[in-house]
Design a protein around this motif. Structure first.
Motif, mmCIF file in Angstrom:
data_model
loop_
_atom_site.group_PDB
_atom_site.id
_atom_site.type_symbol
_atom_site.label_atom_id
_atom_site.label_comp_id
_atom_site.label_asym_id
_atom_site.label_seq_id
_atom_site.Cartn_x
_atom_site.Cartn_y
_atom_site.Cartn_z
ATOM 1 N N THR A 104 39.485 84.179 46.448
ATOM 2 C CA THR A 104 40.733 84.161 45.678
ATOM 3 C C THR A 104 41.902 84.503 46.589
ATOM 4 O OG1 THR A 104 39.571 84.851 43.668
ATOM 5 C CG2 THR A 104 41.962 85.129 43.702
ATOM 6 N N GLY A 105 41.736 85.551 47.388
ATOM 7 C CA GLY A 105 42.781 85.949 48.315
ATOM 8 C C GLY A 105 43.034 84.899 49.385
ATOM 9 N N ILE A 106 41.959 84.311 49.910
ATOM 10 C CA ILE A 106 42.119 83.266 50.925
ATOM 11 C C ILE A 106 42.867 82.075 50.335
ATOM 12 C CG2 ILE A 106 40.874 81.611 52.372
ATOM 13 C CD1 ILE A 106 38.673 83.718 52.687
ATOM 14 N N THR A 107 42.535 81.712 49.083
ATOM 15 C CA THR A 107 43.209 80.598 48.422
ATOM 16 C C THR A 107 44.703 80.876 48.251
ATOM 17 O OG1 THR A 107 41.188 80.024 47.217
ATOM 18 C CG2 THR A 107 43.250 79.134 46.363
ATOM 19 N N LEU A 108 45.032 82.090 47.789
ATOM 20 C CA LEU A 108 46.445 82.455 47.621
ATOM 21 C C LEU A 108 47.169 82.485 48.962
ATOM 22 C CD1 LEU A 108 46.180 85.279 44.930
ATOM 23 C CD2 LEU A 108 46.959 82.929 44.601
ATOM 24 N N LEU A 109 46.455 82.920 50.015
ATOM 25 C CA LEU A 109 47.039 82.937 51.353
ATOM 26 C C LEU A 109 47.369 81.518 51.808
ATOM 27 C CD1 LEU A 109 47.834 84.436 53.939
ATOM 28 C CD2 LEU A 109 45.430 84.338 54.655
ATOM 29 N N ILE A 110 46.430 80.596 51.593
ATOM 30 C CA ILE A 110 46.661 79.192 51.952
ATOM 31 C C ILE A 110 47.825 78.620 51.150
ATOM 32 C CG2 ILE A 110 45.660 76.869 51.901
ATOM 33 C CD1 ILE A 110 42.924 78.181 52.426
ATOM 34 N N GLN A 111 47.881 78.959 49.843
ATOM 35 C CA GLN A 111 48.994 78.498 49.010
ATOM 36 C C GLN A 111 50.332 78.970 49.576
ATOM 37 O OE1 GLN A 111 47.759 79.914 44.998
ATOM 38 N NE2 GLN A 111 48.123 77.814 44.322
ATOM 39 N N GLU A 112 50.397 80.236 49.979
ATOM 40 C CA GLU A 112 51.647 80.786 50.506
ATOM 41 C C GLU A 112 52.024 80.140 51.836
ATOM 42 O OE1 GLU A 112 53.229 84.444 50.209
ATOM 43 O OE2 GLU A 112 51.965 85.262 48.615
ATOM 44 N N VAL A 113 51.043 79.878 52.686
ATOM 45 C CA VAL A 113 51.309 79.232 53.977
ATOM 46 C C VAL A 113 51.887 77.836 53.750
ATOM 47 C CG1 VAL A 113 50.229 78.262 56.041
ATOM 48 C CG2 VAL A 113 49.611 80.557 55.280
ATOM 49 N N PHE A 114 51.264 77.074 52.842
ATOM 50 C CA PHE A 114 51.750 75.719 52.553
ATOM 51 C C PHE A 114 53.154 75.765 51.943
ATOM 52 C CE2 PHE A 114 47.586 74.187 53.474
ATOM 53 C CZ PHE A 114 47.693 72.808 53.647
ATOM 54 N N ALA A 115 53.379 76.728 51.053
ATOM 55 C CA ALA A 115 54.676 76.803 50.384
ATOM 56 C C ALA A 115 55.784 77.232 51.350
ATOM 57 C CB ALA A 115 54.591 77.784 49.214
ATOM 58 N N LYS A 116 55.490 78.209 52.215
ATOM 59 C CA LYS A 116 56.523 78.751 53.097
ATOM 60 C C LYS A 116 56.817 77.852 54.289
ATOM 61 C CE LYS A 116 57.791 82.862 55.766
ATOM 62 N NZ LYS A 116 57.443 84.261 56.124
ATOM 63 N N TYR A 117 55.759 77.328 54.924
ATOM 64 C CA TYR A 117 55.952 76.599 56.169
ATOM 65 C C TYR A 117 56.021 75.083 55.993
ATOM 66 C CZ TYR A 117 54.889 81.099 58.313
ATOM 67 O OH TYR A 117 54.914 82.431 58.674
ATOM 68 N N LEU A 118 55.435 74.548 54.903
ATOM 69 C CA LEU A 118 55.445 73.100 54.695
ATOM 70 C C LEU A 118 56.166 72.686 53.415
ATOM 71 C CD1 LEU A 118 51.710 72.371 55.686
ATOM 72 C CD2 LEU A 118 53.746 72.116 57.111
ATOM 73 N N ASN A 119 56.599 73.708 52.644
ATOM 74 C CA ASN A 119 57.286 73.450 51.371
ATOM 75 C C ASN A 119 56.452 72.556 50.445
ATOM 76 O OD1 ASN A 119 59.452 73.908 49.647
ATOM 77 N ND2 ASN A 119 60.494 72.015 50.257
ATOM 78 N N ILE A 120 55.137 72.820 50.417
ATOM 79 C CA ILE A 120 54.208 72.058 49.572
ATOM 80 C C ILE A 120 53.520 73.021 48.615
ATOM 81 C CG2 ILE A 120 52.131 70.614 49.509
ATOM 82 C CD1 ILE A 120 52.836 69.657 52.322
ATOM 83 N N LYS A 121 53.543 72.712 47.340
ATOM 84 C CA LYS A 121 52.893 73.548 46.326
ATOM 85 C C LYS A 121 51.481 73.002 46.072
ATOM 86 C CE LYS A 121 53.496 75.321 41.606
ATOM 87 N NZ LYS A 121 53.475 76.739 41.904
ATOM 88 N N ILE A 122 50.478 73.796 46.393
ATOM 89 C CA ILE A 122 49.080 73.387 46.255
ATOM 90 C C ILE A 122 48.484 74.046 45.012
ATOM 91 C CG2 ILE A 122 46.804 73.363 47.348
ATOM 92 C CD1 ILE A 122 48.794 71.694 48.840
ATOM 93 N N PRO A 123 47.817 73.276 44.130
ATOM 94 C CA PRO A 123 47.155 73.888 42.960
ATOM 95 C C PRO A 123 46.092 74.890 43.398
ATOM 96 C CG PRO A 123 47.292 71.500 42.717
ATOM 97 C CD PRO A 123 47.703 71.808 44.118
ATOM 98 N N PHE A 124 45.984 75.974 42.665
ATOM 99 C CA PHE A 124 45.029 77.031 42.992
ATOM 100 C C PHE A 124 43.598 76.501 43.054
ATOM 101 C CE2 PHE A 124 42.072 80.352 41.601
ATOM 102 C CZ PHE A 124 42.373 81.370 42.487
ATOM 103 N N VAL A 125 43.236 75.633 42.086
ATOM 104 C CA VAL A 125 41.837 75.198 41.975
ATOM 105 C C VAL A 125 41.398 74.349 43.159
ATOM 106 C CG1 VAL A 125 41.832 75.273 39.456
ATOM 107 C CG2 VAL A 125 42.489 73.164 40.598
ATOM 108 N N LEU A 126 42.330 73.669 43.822
ATOM 109 C CA LEU A 126 41.962 72.733 44.894
ATOM 110 C C LEU A 126 41.192 73.436 46.007
ATOM 111 C CD1 LEU A 126 42.217 69.828 45.974
ATOM 112 C CD2 LEU A 126 44.328 70.526 47.119
ATOM 113 N N PHE A 127 41.758 74.502 46.539
ATOM 114 C CA PHE A 127 41.088 75.223 47.621
ATOM 115 C C PHE A 127 40.022 76.179 47.086
ATOM 116 C CE2 PHE A 127 44.920 74.062 50.089
ATOM 117 C CZ PHE A 127 44.298 73.564 51.213
ATOM 118 N N TYR A 128 40.283 76.790 45.935
ATOM 119 C CA TYR A 128 39.346 77.774 45.394
ATOM 120 C C TYR A 128 37.987 77.152 45.114
ATOM 121 C CZ TYR A 128 37.607 81.618 42.526
ATOM 122 O OH TYR A 128 36.856 82.651 42.017
ATOM 123 N N TRP A 129 37.978 75.984 44.494
ATOM 124 C CA TRP A 129 36.702 75.300 44.229
ATOM 125 C C TRP A 129 36.048 74.840 45.523
ATOM 126 C CZ3 TRP A 129 38.272 71.740 39.481
ATOM 127 C CH2 TRP A 129 38.496 72.567 38.369
ATOM 128 N N GLY A 130 36.870 74.327 46.442
ATOM 129 C CA GLY A 130 36.317 73.812 47.699
ATOM 130 C C GLY A 130 35.654 74.894 48.532
#
Length: 285
Positions: free
Chosen positions: A40-66
């Motif tokens: 869960t934490g890793i997924t949120l970390l990836i979400q924040e990295v994408f949002a801050k550095y690439l300005n891309i909003k990634i759905p939580f389930v995409l990485f969490y399920w993977g």
């Protein structure tokens, strides 16, 4: 029929755990900007990295399920099929609930969010574990290792989470990372207190009905006992004592059965810090 009712209750308990976890994530965790542990934490970390550095909003389930695919396959093969399927439902449900259910406006105080968020997170995970499942992620790994070793490794998982939080601190600031460690510590202590499958209890029973007691121990826990014969110092009468070691989550049920069989039985319960030898645990289904 009894097995189906039990399975339904387990399913409902897992669903409740997933729902509580999602609401907690969208309430206390997001309000304080915390990073929970595990995948869960890793997924949120990836979400924040994408949002801050690439300005891309990634759905939580995409990485969490993977992230959960490989640990789920390992547990399906080595731990238990029904256990894994219920765990997969917890992963799917918590992912969907997190994306669909809005958080509650409770408090913005970071320390309160750390404390109560950690408590609620530990309770939510415990719901899944008590139902014979996990909430996914590193819980898969911890259950797999614990099943193989018979030892609880929640505190080792905490160390792994601290490493993830160190990366989080480098990228997004140390205040949020350090508060997140408090959140994780509280959650881990709740788990250690509520889920005791991998903790051991030594039980000493003095009773005149040792034959019946041996059958009670076998029926309730699947373990055997050792019979010691000695002499009571007060009356000088011969006394029998049974010695057995059980998982701590079986302790209460066993004691109730013992007192039902012999209300006058003298029972001493000791916490077992270390156990070496052939201790066979019931497999997850």
């Amino acid at each position: 029929m009894k097995d189906k009712v039990r399975l339904l209750l387990r399913f409902l308990l897992v669903t409740a755990g997933a729902l509580i976890m999602a609401v907690n994530l969208n309430t206390f965790v997001h309000a304080a900007g915390l990073l929970p542990g595990g995948f869960t934490g890793i997924t949120l970390l990836i979400q924040e990295v994408f949002a801050k550095y690439l300005n891309i909003k990634i759905p939580f389930v995409l990485f969490y399920w993977g992230l959960n695919i490989v640990p789920a396959l390992i547990c399906f093969r080595y731990v238990g099929k029904r256990f894994t399927l219920l765990s997969l439902w917890a992963i799917v449900a918590s992912g969907l609930f997190t994306d669909l259910i809005p958080g509650l406006d409770v408090t913005n105080d970071v320390l309160l969010c750390c404390t109560f968020g950690g408590i609620i997170n530990g309770i939510a995970i415990s719901f899944c574990l008590l139902a014979g499942a996990t909430s996914g992620g590193t819980d898969f790994i911890s259950i797999y290792v614990s099943e193989k070793t018979g030892r609880s490794i929640w505190n080792y998982i905490l160390f792994f989470n601290v490493l993830v939080l160190a990366i989080f601190g480098l990228l997004f600031g140390w205040n949020r990372a350090l508060y997140s460690i408090i959140f994780q510590y509280v959650s881990t202590q709740i788990l250690n207190n509520l889920y005791k499958r991998y903790q051991k209890s030594t039980i000493l029973i003095i009773s005149d009905k040792t034959d019946e007691m041996i059958h009670v121990i076998r029926d309730v826990t699947g373990h055997d006992a050792t019979l010691f014969t000695g002499k009571g110092c007060y009356q000088g009468a011969e006394r029998n004592m049974l010695y057995t070691v059980v998982s701590s989550d079986e302790e209460d049920k066993l004691i109730r059965s013992i007192k039902k069989t012999d209300p006058s039985a003298f029972v001493n319960i000791l916490q077992t810090k270390m156990l070496k030898g052939n201790f066979i645990m019931k497999r997850q289904d």
